[in-house]
Enzyme design. Structure first.
Site, short mmCIF file in Angstrom:
data_model
loop_
_atom_site.label_atom_id
_atom_site.label_comp_id
_atom_site.label_asym_id
_atom_site.label_seq_id
_atom_site.Cartn_x
_atom_site.Cartn_y
_atom_site.Cartn_z
N ASN A 151 6.43 34.22 35.99
CA ASN A 151 5.73 33.07 35.38
C ASN A 151 5.54 33.21 33.87
O ASN A 151 5.61 32.23 33.14
CB ASN A 151 4.40 32.81 36.10
CG ASN A 151 3.50 34.02 36.13
OD1 ASN A 151 3.96 35.16 36.03
ND2 ASN A 151 2.21 33.80 36.26
N GLU A 249 -2.23 43.34 39.88
CA GLU A 249 -2.74 42.05 39.37
C GLU A 249 -2.10 40.99 40.25
O GLU A 249 -0.89 40.76 40.14
CB GLU A 249 -2.30 41.83 37.92
CG GLU A 249 -2.61 42.96 36.96
CD GLU A 249 -4.06 42.97 36.54
OE1 GLU A 249 -4.74 41.95 36.73
OE2 GLU A 249 -4.50 44.00 36.02
N CYS A 283 -1.38 32.69 36.88
CA CYS A 283 -2.34 33.17 37.88
C CYS A 283 -3.75 32.72 37.52
O CYS A 283 -4.63 32.68 38.38
CB CYS A 283 -2.26 34.68 38.02
SG CYS A 283 -2.36 35.56 36.47
N GLU A 462 -6.44 46.08 33.89
CA GLU A 462 -5.63 46.44 32.72
C GLU A 462 -6.23 45.71 31.53
O GLU A 462 -7.27 45.07 31.65
CB GLU A 462 -4.16 46.07 32.97
CG GLU A 462 -3.58 46.91 34.10
CD GLU A 462 -2.09 46.73 34.33
OE1 GLU A 462 -1.43 46.05 33.53
OE2 GLU A 462 -1.59 47.27 35.32
O1 TXE Z 1 6.39 36.93 43.71
P1 TXE Z 1 6.67 38.44 44.02
P2 TXE Z 1 7.27 35.68 44.17
C1 TXE Z 1 2.40 34.38 43.59
C2 TXE Z 1 2.59 32.90 43.74
C3 TXE Z 1 3.98 32.79 44.25
C4 TXE Z 1 4.01 33.99 45.18
C5 TXE Z 1 5.38 34.52 45.48
O2 TXE Z 1 1.70 32.40 44.72
O3 TXE Z 1 4.21 31.61 44.95
O4 TXE Z 1 3.29 34.98 44.48
O5 TXE Z 1 6.12 34.61 44.28
C6 TXE Z 1 8.87 42.13 42.82
N1 TXE Z 1 8.88 45.99 46.22
N2 TXE Z 1 2.66 34.88 42.26
O6 TXE Z 1 7.85 35.85 45.53
O7 TXE Z 1 7.66 38.55 45.10
C7 TXE Z 1 9.73 40.95 42.42
O8 TXE Z 1 11.08 41.32 42.35
C8 TXE Z 1 8.77 46.02 44.88
C9 TXE Z 1 1.50 35.15 41.47
O9 TXE Z 1 8.20 35.37 43.14
O10 TXE Z 1 5.35 39.09 44.18
C10 TXE Z 1 9.11 40.59 41.09
O11 TXE Z 1 9.59 41.47 40.08
N3 TXE Z 1 8.78 44.92 44.11
C11 TXE Z 1 1.82 35.84 40.25
C12 TXE Z 1 7.62 40.87 41.34
O12 TXE Z 1 7.58 41.73 42.46
C13 TXE Z 1 8.87 43.73 44.72
C14 TXE Z 1 3.11 35.74 39.62
C15 TXE Z 1 6.80 39.63 41.65
O13 TXE Z 1 7.39 38.91 42.68
C16 TXE Z 1 8.98 43.64 46.12
C17 TXE Z 1 4.20 35.52 40.54
C18 TXE Z 1 9.00 44.84 46.87
N4 TXE Z 1 9.11 44.85 48.19
C19 TXE Z 1 3.92 35.06 41.80
N5 TXE Z 1 9.08 42.33 46.44
C20 TXE Z 1 0.71 36.22 39.33
N6 TXE Z 1 -0.35 36.82 39.84
O14 TXE Z 1 0.81 36.02 38.15
C21 TXE Z 1 9.03 41.63 45.29
N7 TXE Z 1 8.92 42.47 44.25
#
Ligand code: TXE
Length: 481
Positions: A151, A249, A283, A462
């Site tokens: 994001n 986070e 977020c 953080e």
């Molecule tokens: O996030 P992911 P996604 C929320 C938001 C969104 C949902 C899913 O609701 O709809 O999460 O989004 C890495 N081991 N937020 O699926 O998967 C991934 O490659 C290690 C809130 O895109 O959590 C990426 O680099 N790493 C949010 C990172 O995690 C893993 C921002 C985030 O992706 C992994 C984004 C694994 N098994 C989404 N699986 C905020 N808080 O700002 C994924 N990743």
């Protein structure tokens, strides 16, 4: 259209992934593949960890001033290439160009300079005792892992990389595979700035392949993660038994609490921002707007009228308030949540479907700003993070009721309170369970402050000194004389 092939940054050089495995990277505003990103496997992570371990002792032994000087050189290059990075961030993520120009890229340089600076002033405790002294050594952890989301791609990556490097760690960073481009451009800038080989390694790939390989790698001593709550749970389950340090986070379902005595125009303007900035994909966005019953109808009418006027369009156009959402799967997820809200009996006031800007963006992934009322507090819509331009409005009767509604989800990341009564502002801040409470503002970020969430919004903090503490191990030394 030419397709850029992104490379990993390992040991100071740009490398193709060992497996030759690539993922398509789509520009969400036009719906077309425009680059390919490595889907790195364990051998790439092994190579990055080897390079980082080889670089560590020299980097950790450099003076603080030397490390900070290198970081500042990188920040200067980010400033020099600002326009290029702004366009890349907008094309990769779908966000309006003017948002990337005003917020994302300037913040990258600011994050790096900020941590280069506070690391120079960092100190740790000491406790004198009769004929003796305790002092706390804050030593770098070694090789640390950073996993960041899509994001605020380079903004969040730099917010984690800078303190880790400033404190003498070497880093393996994995940007989101959905928005890898600016991290790739950033690795070129690190080479140009003379970052010693192996100190920072940027390894691209999916969460399941590259991310998981980082979590289980014995050479990686800590994980700093920003992303979804479900992924956070998986990370905690995987790294806790290995006794790695971790910081999470995660998501939010943030309340915006509006009392009738607020400064109305300022509140209205900011609430539109907190609802729809970055297409609701921050977020910290407020997705539950709670309004004092005495002004509820007036607020709903005005807010809906203003939401309808927000322009969803080509991110490159100055007039676009909202650009594309990050991907087609994410657009489908948001549209699915809108359907759920309808099935749950929500009253739809505006939006409720995809937006179609046409022209260059005819095949892009856009969603209209969407407003619902009439949904129960325990409805799925009011409980689950949607992460799109969708908000609900609910009335409340008094301060206690407002706090109850504010605290009614599993999340606790951020909240805003709008009131002219100073006492009430402080009371609400005390009662709301969240890592940040803004009173009469939203998303004002002072980089010195702790940042993070309560409950399902995360673990640890953080920001400011908290980041410097996270990326170091405190060791008490007790000397008797
Ligand atoms: O996030 P992911 P996604 C929320 C938001 C969104 C949902 C899913 O609701 O709809 O999460 O989004 C890495 N081991 N937020 O699926 O998967 C991934 O490659 C290690 C809130 O895109 O959590 C990426 O680099 N790493 C949010 C990172 O995690 C893993 C921002 C985030 O992706 C992994 C984004 C694994 N098994 C989404 N699986 C905020 N808080 O700002 C994924 N990743």
């Amino acid at each position: 259209m030419s397709v850029t092939q992104i490379k990993n940054y390992i040991g100071g050089e740009l490398h193709e992934p060992g497996s030759g495995d690539y993922l398509d990277n789509v520009n969400p505003a036009i719906g077309q593949v425009y680059s390919q990103v490595p889907n790195s496997h364990i051998d790439d992570i092994d190579a990055a960890v080897d390079a980082a371990e080889a670089a560590f002792s020299k980097w950790a032994r450099k003076s603080q001033a030397e490390r900070s000087t290198i970081l500042r050189r990188v920040a200067d290059l980010v400033d020099r290439d600002r326009d290029r990075l702004v366009t890349a961030e907008s094309d990769d993520n779908g966000k309006p160009l003017r948002l990337a120009r005003a917020v994302d890229i300037p913040r990258v340089a600011a994050n790096i300079r900020f941590y280069a600076g506070i690391a120079e002033g960092f100190s740790s405790e000491s406790y004198a005792m009769p004929r003796g002294i305790n002092y706390v050594l804050r030593q770098p952890l070694g090789v640390v892992g950073i996993i960041s989301p899509w994001n605020l791609p380079l903004y969040l990556l730099s917010w984690k990389i800078a303190p880790a490097l400033a404190m003498g760690n070497c880093v393996i960073a994995k940007p989101s595979e959905i928005t890898p481009m600016t991290a790739y451009l950033f690795s070129e800038l690190c080479i140009e700035a003379g970052m010693p080989p192996g100190v920072l390694n940027i390894v691209h790939g999916s969460g399941a392949t590259t991310g998981d390989a980082m979590l289980t790698h014995p050479g990686i001593k800590a994980i700093s993660f920003t992303g979804g709550t479900q992924t956070g749970e998986h990370i905690a389950r995987t790294v806790a038994p290995q006794f790695k340090k971790f910081s999470l986070e995660l998501g939010g379902k943030n309340p915006i609490v509006i009392f009738e005595d607020c400064e109305y125009e300022k509140m209205m303007e900011t609430t539109l921002q907190s609802s729809f900035a970055n297409q609701g994909q921050i977020c910290l966005c407020g997705s539950r707007v709670l309004v004092e019953r005495s002004m509820y109808e007036r607020f709903v009418d005005d807010f809906v009228e203003r939401s309808r006027k927000m322009r969803v369009g080509d991110p490159h156009e100055q007039s676009s308030d909202l650009g594309a959402v990050v991907s087609q799967p994410h657009q489908q997820k948001i549209l699915g949540c809108i359907e759920t809200a309808k099935q749950e009996g929500g009253q739809l006031h505006c939006g409720g479907g995809p937006a179609e800007p046409g022209g260059r963006c005819a095949d892009g992934f856009f969603v209209q700003p969407t407003v619902f009322t009439g949904l129960a507090t325990d409805s799925q819509t009011n409980q689950q993070e949607i992460f799109g331009p969708v908000v609900t409005i609910q009335p409340f009767d008094d301060e206690k009721h407002a706090a109850e509604l504010a605290n009614s989800t599993k999340y606790g990341l951020a909240a805003s309170v709008w009131t002219s009564d100073i006492g009430r502002g402080h009371r609400m801040a005390e009662w709301i369970d969240s890592g940040v409470v803004w009173v009469n503002c939203w998303m004002i970020r002072d980089l010195r402050t702790p940042f993070g969430g309560m409950k399902a919004s995360g673990l640890g903090r953080e920001g400011g000194m908290e980041s410097l503490r996270f990326f170091t191990e405190p060791k008490n030394v007790c000397v008797k004389y």
